[in-house]
Design an enzyme around this catalytic site. Structure first.
Site, PDB file in Angstrom:
ATOM      1  N   ALA A  45       0.855  -1.184   0.000  1.00  0.00           N
ATOM      2  CA  ALA A  45       0.000   0.000   0.000  1.00  0.00           C
ATOM      3  C   ALA A  45       0.889   1.232   0.000  1.00  0.00           C
ATOM      4  O   ALA A  45       1.863   1.303   0.747  1.00  0.00           O
ATOM      5  CB  ALA A  45      -0.916   0.013   1.223  1.00  0.00           C
ATOM      6  N   GLU A  46       0.545   2.201  -0.829  1.00  0.00           N
ATOM      7  CA  GLU A  46       1.432   3.351  -1.006  1.00  0.00           C
ATOM      8  C   GLU A  46       1.610   4.174   0.266  1.00  0.00           C
ATOM      9  O   GLU A  46       2.592   4.900   0.412  1.00  0.00           O
ATOM     10  CB  GLU A  46       0.919   4.251  -2.119  1.00  0.00           C
ATOM     11  CG  GLU A  46      -0.349   4.997  -1.785  1.00  0.00           C
ATOM     12  CD  GLU A  46      -0.819   5.894  -2.925  1.00  0.00           C
ATOM     13  OE1 GLU A  46      -0.854   7.110  -2.730  1.00  0.00           O
ATOM     14  OE2 GLU A  46      -1.151   5.364  -3.998  1.00  0.00           O
ATOM     15  N   ASN A  47       0.670   4.059   1.207  1.00  0.00           N
ATOM     16  CA  ASN A  47       0.809   4.820   2.440  1.00  0.00           C
ATOM     17  C   ASN A  47       1.768   4.174   3.431  1.00  0.00           C
ATOM     18  O   ASN A  47       2.014   4.732   4.509  1.00  0.00           O
ATOM     19  CB  ASN A  47      -0.562   5.038   3.091  1.00  0.00           C
ATOM     20  CG  ASN A  47      -1.353   3.758   3.266  1.00  0.00           C
ATOM     21  OD1 ASN A  47      -1.440   2.962   2.339  1.00  0.00           O
ATOM     22  ND2 ASN A  47      -1.938   3.555   4.423  1.00  0.00           N
TER      23      ASN A  47
END
Length: 219
Positions: A45-47
């Site tokens: 996940a990019e976060n």
């Protein structure tokens, strides 16, 4: 079955053992719930999360741990959480094998628009986010979207909204069909149950050709 669930289930069939797979906002987040049995992938996940599972059971969620859409995820053995800088080093460094992204529009040239809708003259919402990095950093880009909105096609000859990336999409998955993006244009490879080629042409602005063998949409 809900169309968004159909798309997420079909997109999960694209996953292969050992891949690092980024799941974008919206429909792609649900792909984590439908990873095929026996397929081991490293979801990212990019976060700032790597190696996680699907949505936790009610009451078992941790409000501090979520996916790109802010929804809770299940941390599993080998999971890691880290800052955005590390996450984007993974993405920009070319370590993501596949990214599955939601889309507002895609077109027959493999362009994708997924970050902006007009809210006022010269103003757009919600913002680019990490999509521009993902379409350039991932080795494979899969676009997932509902085929039409209020009867208006979303698979176009040319995207009308601001582009996220040009010529980067390799596959398009909707609740009606699957297209592959080829040098010759869009190739129809799968049809959902009950959908005909003629029906698909009537709700698709983009031009496409039909593969020699078109299979049924497998969930």
């Amino acid at each position: 079955m809900d169309p968004k669930e159909m798309i997420a289930r079909r997109a999960a069939k694209e996953l292969s053992n050992g891949e690092i797979v980024n799941l974008g906002f919206g429909i792609p987040n649900a792909v984590a719930n439908y990873v095929p049995e026996g397929v081991e992938v490293l979801l990212e996940a990019e976060n700032g999360a790597l190696v996680f599972g699907g949505a936790p059971k009610l009451g078992a969620d941790d409000p501090d741990i979520g996916n790109a859409g802010g929804l809770p995820i299940t941390m599993i053995p080998g999971s890691a959480c880290f800052d955005l800088a590390t996450s984007f080093c993974i993405i920009r460094g070319g370590h993501v094998n596949t990214t599955i992204l939601g889309a507002l529009e895609v077109d027959q040239e493999g362009n994708i628009a997924n970050w902006a809708t007009p809210v006022a003259p010269g103003k757009w919402s919600p913002g680019m986010g990490g999509a521009m990095d993902l379409v350039s950093g991932a080795k494979k880009v899969i676009a997932t979207l509902i085929h039409t909105v209020k009867g208006n096609p979303k698979i176009l000859k040319k995207c009308q909204l601001p582009l996220t990336g040009k010529g980067c999409v390799s596959k398009i998955i909707t609740e009606k069909c699957v297209f592959e993006v080829t040098p010759q244009g869009l190739m129809l490879t799968e049809l959902a149950e009950g959908v005909t080629v003629d029906e698909l042409r009537s709700c698709t602005e983009a031009e496409f050709y039909v593969a020699p063998t078109v299979t049924h949409y497998q969930l």
